[in-house]
Design a protein around this motif. Structure first.
Motif, PDB file in Angstrom:
ATOM      1  N   THR A   1       7.763   8.533  -7.944  1.00  0.00           N
ATOM      2  CA  THR A   1       8.018   7.156  -7.501  1.00  0.00           C
ATOM      3  C   THR A   1       7.941   6.228  -8.691  1.00  0.00           C
ATOM      4  O   THR A   1       6.958   6.265  -9.449  1.00  0.00           O
ATOM      5  N   GLU A   2       8.965   5.410  -8.874  1.00  0.00           N
ATOM      6  CA  GLU A   2       8.980   4.409  -9.949  1.00  0.00           C
ATOM      7  C   GLU A   2       8.315   3.141  -9.410  1.00  0.00           C
ATOM      8  O   GLU A   2       8.903   2.394  -8.614  1.00  0.00           O
ATOM      9  N   ALA A   3       7.069   2.922  -9.818  1.00  0.00           N
ATOM     10  CA  ALA A   3       6.246   1.868  -9.213  1.00  0.00           C
ATOM     11  C   ALA A   3       6.809   0.480  -9.451  1.00  0.00           C
ATOM     12  O   ALA A   3       6.752  -0.386  -8.573  1.00  0.00           O
ATOM     13  N   HIS A   4       7.331   0.214 -10.648  1.00  0.00           N
ATOM     14  CA  HIS A   4       7.845  -1.117 -10.943  1.00  0.00           C
ATOM     15  C   HIS A   4       8.967  -1.505  -9.983  1.00  0.00           C
ATOM     16  O   HIS A   4       9.030  -2.638  -9.483  1.00  0.00           O
ATOM     17  N   ARG A   5       9.858  -0.561  -9.682  1.00  0.00           N
ATOM     18  CA  ARG A   5      11.012  -0.883  -8.838  1.00  0.00           C
ATOM     19  C   ARG A   5      10.604  -1.044  -7.378  1.00  0.00           C
ATOM     20  O   ARG A   5      11.161  -1.888  -6.665  1.00  0.00           O
ATOM     21  N   ILE A   6       9.634  -0.264  -6.925  1.00  0.00           N
ATOM     22  CA  ILE A   6       9.147  -0.445  -5.555  1.00  0.00           C
ATOM     23  C   ILE A   6       8.484  -1.807  -5.414  1.00  0.00           C
ATOM     24  O   ILE A   6       8.674  -2.506  -4.411  1.00  0.00           O
TER      25      ILE A   6
ATOM     26  N   THR B   1      -3.074  19.519  -7.995  1.00  0.00           N
ATOM     27  CA  THR B   1      -1.981  19.689  -8.963  1.00  0.00           C
ATOM     28  C   THR B   1      -0.994  18.533  -8.886  1.00  0.00           C
ATOM     29  O   THR B   1      -1.059  17.589  -9.675  1.00  0.00           O
ATOM     30  N   LEU B   2      -0.086  18.589  -7.904  1.00  0.00           N
ATOM     31  CA  LEU B   2       0.927  17.539  -7.791  1.00  0.00           C
ATOM     32  C   LEU B   2       0.316  16.191  -7.443  1.00  0.00           C
ATOM     33  O   LEU B   2       0.741  15.145  -7.970  1.00  0.00           O
ATOM     34  N   ALA B   3      -0.696  16.170  -6.566  1.00  0.00           N
ATOM     35  CA  ALA B   3      -1.312  14.893  -6.192  1.00  0.00           C
ATOM     36  C   ALA B   3      -1.998  14.241  -7.384  1.00  0.00           C
ATOM     37  O   ALA B   3      -1.966  13.020  -7.548  1.00  0.00           O
ATOM     38  N   VAL B   4      -2.620  15.037  -8.234  1.00  0.00           N
ATOM     39  CA  VAL B   4      -3.245  14.491  -9.451  1.00  0.00           C
ATOM     40  C   VAL B   4      -2.185  13.914 -10.378  1.00  0.00           C
ATOM     41  O   VAL B   4      -2.371  12.846 -10.979  1.00  0.00           O
ATOM     42  N   ALA B   5      -1.045  14.596 -10.493  1.00  0.00           N
ATOM     43  CA  ALA B   5       0.041  14.073 -11.320  1.00  0.00           C
ATOM     44  C   ALA B   5       0.578  12.762 -10.765  1.00  0.00           C
ATOM     45  O   ALA B   5       0.883  11.823 -11.516  1.00  0.00           O
ATOM     46  N   VAL B   6       0.700  12.670  -9.431  1.00  0.00           N
ATOM     47  CA  VAL B   6       1.131  11.410  -8.817  1.00  0.00           C
ATOM     48  C   VAL B   6       0.123  10.306  -9.105  1.00  0.00           C
ATOM     49  O   VAL B   6       0.493   9.159  -9.412  1.00  0.00           O
ATOM     50  N   ASN B   7      -1.152  10.633  -9.029  1.00  0.00           N
ATOM     51  CA  ASN B   7      -2.186   9.627  -9.261  1.00  0.00           C
ATOM     52  C   ASN B   7      -2.149   9.110 -10.700  1.00  0.00           C
ATOM     53  O   ASN B   7      -2.332   7.911 -10.943  1.00  0.00           O
ATOM     54  N   ARG B   8      -1.927   9.986 -11.658  1.00  0.00           N
ATOM     55  CA  ARG B   8      -1.894   9.566 -13.058  1.00  0.00           C
ATOM     56  C   ARG B   8      -0.661   8.742 -13.396  1.00  0.00           C
ATOM     57  O   ARG B   8      -0.679   7.980 -14.370  1.00  0.00           O
ATOM     58  N   THR B   9       0.389   8.874 -12.630  1.00  0.00           N
ATOM     59  CA  THR B   9       1.608   8.110 -12.911  1.00  0.00           C
ATOM     60  C   THR B   9       1.760   6.872 -12.033  1.00  0.00           C
ATOM     61  O   THR B   9       2.585   6.010 -12.335  1.00  0.00           O
ATOM     62  N   LEU B  10       0.949   6.768 -10.959  1.00  0.00           N
ATOM     63  CA  LEU B  10       1.122   5.661 -10.019  1.00  0.00           C
ATOM     64  C   LEU B  10      -0.089   4.752  -9.897  1.00  0.00           C
ATOM     65  O   LEU B  10       0.064   3.552  -9.675  1.00  0.00           O
ATOM     66  N   ALA B  11      -1.305   5.299  -9.999  1.00  0.00           N
ATOM     67  CA  ALA B  11      -2.508   4.555  -9.605  1.00  0.00           C
ATOM     68  C   ALA B  11      -2.665   3.257 -10.365  1.00  0.00           C
ATOM     69  O   ALA B  11      -3.093   2.239  -9.803  1.00  0.00           O
ATOM     70  N   HIS B  12      -2.361   3.244 -11.667  1.00  0.00           N
ATOM     71  CA  HIS B  12      -2.578   2.046 -12.475  1.00  0.00           C
ATOM     72  C   HIS B  12      -1.478   1.017 -12.290  1.00  0.00           C
ATOM     73  O   HIS B  12      -1.546  -0.063 -12.887  1.00  0.00           O
TER      74      HIS B  12
ATOM     75  N   LEU C   1       0.860  -1.182   0.000  1.00  0.00           N
ATOM     76  CA  LEU C   1       0.000   0.000   0.000  1.00  0.00           C
ATOM     77  C   LEU C   1       0.896   1.231   0.000  1.00  0.00           C
ATOM     78  O   LEU C   1       1.852   1.314   0.776  1.00  0.00           O
ATOM     79  N   VAL C   2       0.570   2.172  -0.865  1.00  0.00           N
ATOM     80  CA  VAL C   2       1.324   3.418  -0.963  1.00  0.00           C
ATOM     81  C   VAL C   2       0.457   4.552  -0.445  1.00  0.00           C
ATOM     82  O   VAL C   2      -0.677   4.739  -0.905  1.00  0.00           O
ATOM     83  N   GLY C   3       0.964   5.290   0.525  1.00  0.00           N
ATOM     84  CA  GLY C   3       0.286   6.462   1.057  1.00  0.00           C
ATOM     85  C   GLY C   3       1.012   7.720   0.631  1.00  0.00           C
ATOM     86  O   GLY C   3       2.226   7.853   0.839  1.00  0.00           O
ATOM     87  N   VAL C   4       0.289   8.653   0.040  1.00  0.00           N
ATOM     88  CA  VAL C   4       0.858   9.903  -0.453  1.00  0.00           C
ATOM     89  C   VAL C   4       0.438  11.022   0.492  1.00  0.00           C
ATOM     90  O   VAL C   4      -0.757  11.238   0.719  1.00  0.00           O
ATOM     91  N   LEU C   5       1.420  11.725   1.036  1.00  0.00           N
ATOM     92  CA  LEU C   5       1.168  12.838   1.948  1.00  0.00           C
ATOM     93  C   LEU C   5       1.041  14.109   1.115  1.00  0.00           C
ATOM     94  O   LEU C   5       2.014  14.553   0.486  1.00  0.00           O
TER      95      LEU C   5
END
Length: 785
Positions: free
Chosen positions: A215-220, A143-154, A131-135
């Motif tokens: 965050t690079e999701a594949h590597r995590i 702005t930034l949280a939406v960008a994180v969601n578009r690059t990480l959520a899927h 589980l990833v929690g974004v502060l």
């Protein structure tokens, strides 16, 4: 003489004595090997593993080993452990069996029914991985949280955003938890507390990161896949505490940090005391002090040879021009100043991951080819394309897959059974894409010696192989041009495969087979003679088995029939049968509703039913010829999901017995056979949906109804859900839903499309082409004689 006699008696037993002696000797020799200590002696160094490891680690592979040669010997034992040996630290009593006495239940008390969990994973104690929690904060949530969601959520199993306060509107598709306070320490305390209360039993690892970090999701994901779930781990970039009054180090929040479930459970009883006793200005430092004080676990950037990679990003840095090896292997990059920079970083790392995947595929293909050359079939053992399952091999002629012939604008296999139809829609795009791919591969193979230009597609064949995907065979007439400019027209045959991608399990909301179904049967004057048959089959399936279903009749009168209802009720026999069944089955009530209309459209009829039931009612709209079964009712419950999916089954329609069983005695039951009937794709009468979903779609339709009232007659329920709802409309064949043949009268007052579908269904439901041809042939033979 006596000595020779003694030797003759002992000679047969000599080999036995020698063998026994040799066995005892070898067993004594092996005792010293088995008794050697297993593995390395226990470590006496109380420091964390990361402190004992070498600090001169390479920054290449993100999962590369860390430390010197002395680390390698820690994991290698010199001897095998005896099967009955007990490891150090465990007493012999831990391995003794515990006998639980059997206590038979009391004869007068009913056995308690075992309560099963909703999911198998819960019963087996299985948890998800990460589980990833974004502060985030109120100012950066959009702005930034939406960008994180578009690059990480899927890429992740679960992504949750934590903020102190937020505005009224929450970005779509994001799970946002609001703590109600902007104090950083309070938000960190509430975040950890929320994870412990809601997710600690569902996940093994928790990764906390700020919204200004890429965050690079594949590597995590690959990192946590190599870690033991029982480890007390606090992994990130270590930082010294301000003032240096605390032993150990905390993980800097800008680059993210990984917390194990075991660590959070160890911390849970002390979380409240940390909030009251620890004073700090930074939330990540506060969390580090709490972890060290109560669990004695310090932050580390290396664990068991796995290095946590990170990179500090400078200002105005172009990711494509960055050559630092630490950047190329980083798990996280910080700080990210704006969403555009976040997307540029994601583009770069996605390209790196794609190239790594392609390289891995090429290596696997080479390994498969090398291994297949050593098999019994040699080089022929490897299938084409390499790594794709081999073609399906039919065992009988009935399993042979059909090839469909096509050209660039026509296909000679149509859905409606026509011999030829125009290529359009996705079929046209599919053929164009396949031809373009074939030309691209030909030029890649023969350039720069030859250049290939397409002239025309001579022949095209395709078939769907369920074991591998869509296969194509193309005969292309191409113009081949040499480097000197000479050209020649040749015909080239090309084979292509569009393989099936990885099968993905789509999460669906939880449904059960215990929901009550309200079966709605609209009945017109033309259908009243078939009501007795419907009641008979429904009673056998639902009444006798106490099925959780309620049957409601909807009697539809035209204006003339409604005027005569007091003198001559056309549905009086049906109502008498309903009363008889209610008397026969105690506790069964069959309500009925009378409606007067000259055009009995589905939507008008359903509007009346919808107003008389709660919003959580599950409806099944049936036809008078429908043979309801328990299996279908269960599938109706499972395939219909409130606020998610509606179900429109395709029933199996029986042929006319006079045609299907010409000059034969028809069987008493309708069997699911090719010559007995067909799945009627032209009928959309049967439907399973929730009342809330129907009301929502009907509300969206209200605006168009005010402009054009005739739309209620030109559309049916299926078209309404397609056009006026965002639900998933599930349309599939249903082998447990059967209908016997009956002559169907089509109402010309309905819309042209619905009337055409009704006529098409009636004509194709008479019999198959071969059966109709046989009847016509016999009639012609009789007329000729």
């Amino acid at each position: 003489m006596r000595l020779s006699l003694l030797l003759s008696l002992l000679r047969p037993a000599g080999p036995v004595a020698i063998g026994v002696s040799l066995g005892f000797t070898l067993s004594l020799l092996s005792v010293t090997w088995v008794e050697e200590p297993c593995g390395a002696p226990p470590r006496t160094d109380a420091r964390p593993r990361s402190a004992a490891a070498s600090s001169s680690a390479a920054a290449g592979s993100p999962l590369g080993p860390v430390g010197g040669p002395q680390d390698a010997g820690r994991h290698n034992g010199n001897a095998a452990r005896r099967p009955n040996a007990v490891p150090a630290g465990l007493g012999a009593e831990s391995w003794e069996p515990r006998v639980v006495p059997y206590r038979p239940p009391s004869p007068g008390r009913a056995a308690k029914k075992a309560v099963r969990t909703r999911y198998i994973s819960t019963e087996l104690g299985m948890r998800q991985r990460l589980l990833v929690g974004v502060l985030t904060s109120k100012s950066t949530l959009g702005t930034l949280a939406v960008a994180v969601n578009r690059t990480l959520a899927h890429r992740l199993e679960r992504l949750v955003y934590f903020t102190g306060t937020r505005g009224r509107k929450v970005p779509h598709g994001m799970t946002v938890v609001t703590h109600g306070d902007e104090r950083p320490i309070w938000n960190m305390y509430q975040t950890v507390r929320y994870l412990l209360e809601h997710y600690v039993n569902d996940f093994d690892w928790f990764f906390l990161v700020q919204d200004d970090t890429y965050t690079e999701a594949h590597r995590i994901n690959r990192l946590v896949a190599h870690l033991s779930i029982d480890t007390l781990l606090y992994l990130g970039r270590p930082e010294e505490f301000i003032g240096g009054d605390t032993d150990g180090r905390y993980c800097y929040g800008g680059f993210g940090y990984l917390l194990s479930r075991s660590l959070l459970l160890r911390l849970q009883p002390h979380l409240e005391s940390c909030r009251n006793d620890i004073l700090s200005s930074r939330p990540d430092e506060w969390l580090g002090r709490c972890i060290i004080d109560h669990t004695a676990v310090s932050c580390t950037e290396e664990h068991e040879g796995l290095l946590y990679q990170y990179f500090e990003l400078g200002k105005n840095v172009n990711p494509e021009h960055e050559t630092d090896l630490r950047f190329q292997s980083a798990f996280t990059v910080h700080p990210v100043l704006d969403p555009v920079q976040m997307y540029r970083l994601h583009k770069y790392f996605a390209q790196v991951e794609l190239e790594r995947t392609y390289l891995e595929i090429e290596q696997l293909q080479l390994e498969i080819q090398n291994a297949s050359s050593l098999s019994a079939d040699g080089d022929h053992g490897a299938t084409w394309p390499v790594g794709i399952p081999p073609p399906f091999q039919p065992k009988t002629r009935f399993e042979v897959l059909r090839w469909d012939y096509f050209t660039e604008d026509q296909v000679y296999a149509c859905v409606d059974g026509s011999p030829k139809c125009e290529l359009q829609g996705v079929d046209l795009a599919d053929v164009a894409d396949v031809v373009a791919t074939a030309m691209e591969e030909l030029n890649r193979k023969y350039q720069p010696v030859l250049h290939v230009r397409k002239q025309q597609l001579v022949n095209g064949y395709r078939r769907f192989d369920p074991t591998r995907g869509m296969e194509y065979t193309l005969d292309l007439q191409v113009e081949v041009v040499t480097q000197k400019g000479h050209s020649r027209s040749v015909t080239k045959r090309v084979h292509l495969v569009r393989p099936l991608s990885e099968v993905e399990i789509i999460p669906m909301p939880y449904v059960t087979e215990a929901s009550r179904i309200n079966v709605i049967l609209p009945l017109t004057a033309h259908d009243r003679d078939h009501a007795a048959r419907f009641l008979e089959t429904y009673a056998a399936a639902a009444f006798e088995s106490n099925e959780n279903a309620v049957l409601t009749f909807l009697f539809i009168y035209d204006p003339f029939e409604a005027q005569q209802v007091t003198q001559n009720d056309i549905f009086a026999p049906v109502k008498a049968q309903i009363t008889e069944y209610e008397r026969k089955y105690a506790g069964v009530k069959i309500p009925w509703i009378s409606v007067k209309t000259d055009a009995p459209s589905q939507i008008k009829v359903m509007d009346i039913i919808s107003k008389k039931h709660p919003v959580d009612t599950l409806f099944f709209v049936a036809g008078v010829g429908t043979e309801v079964t328990v299996d279908f009712l269960n599938r109706c419950r499972m395939n219909t999901i409130n606020n998610w999916q509606v179900f429109f089954p395709i029933h199996f329609q029986g042929y006319n017995p006079a045609v299907a069983y010409h000059n034969q005695v028809p069987p008493p039951t309708l069997d699911l056979l090719r010559d007995a009937g067909r799945f009627d794709r032209d009928v959309f009468h049967e439907a399973c949906f929730y009342n809330a979903d129907y009301m929502a779609a009907r509300t969206r339709m209200a605006g168009d109804v005010q402009e054009n009232e005739d739309i209620l007659e030109t559309l049916d329920i299926y078209d309404m859900f397609i056009k006026y709802s965002n639900l998933h409309v599930f349309r599939a064949v249903e082998p447990a839903l059967l209908q016997r043949y009956r002559h169907q009268a089509c109402n010309p007052r309905l819309s042209e499309e619905i009337y055409h579908r009704c006529v098409q269904s009636s004509l194709e439901g008479v019999g198959s082409r071969s059966q109709l041809a046989m009847v016509l042939f016999e009639q012609e033979q009789g007329n000729s004689t």
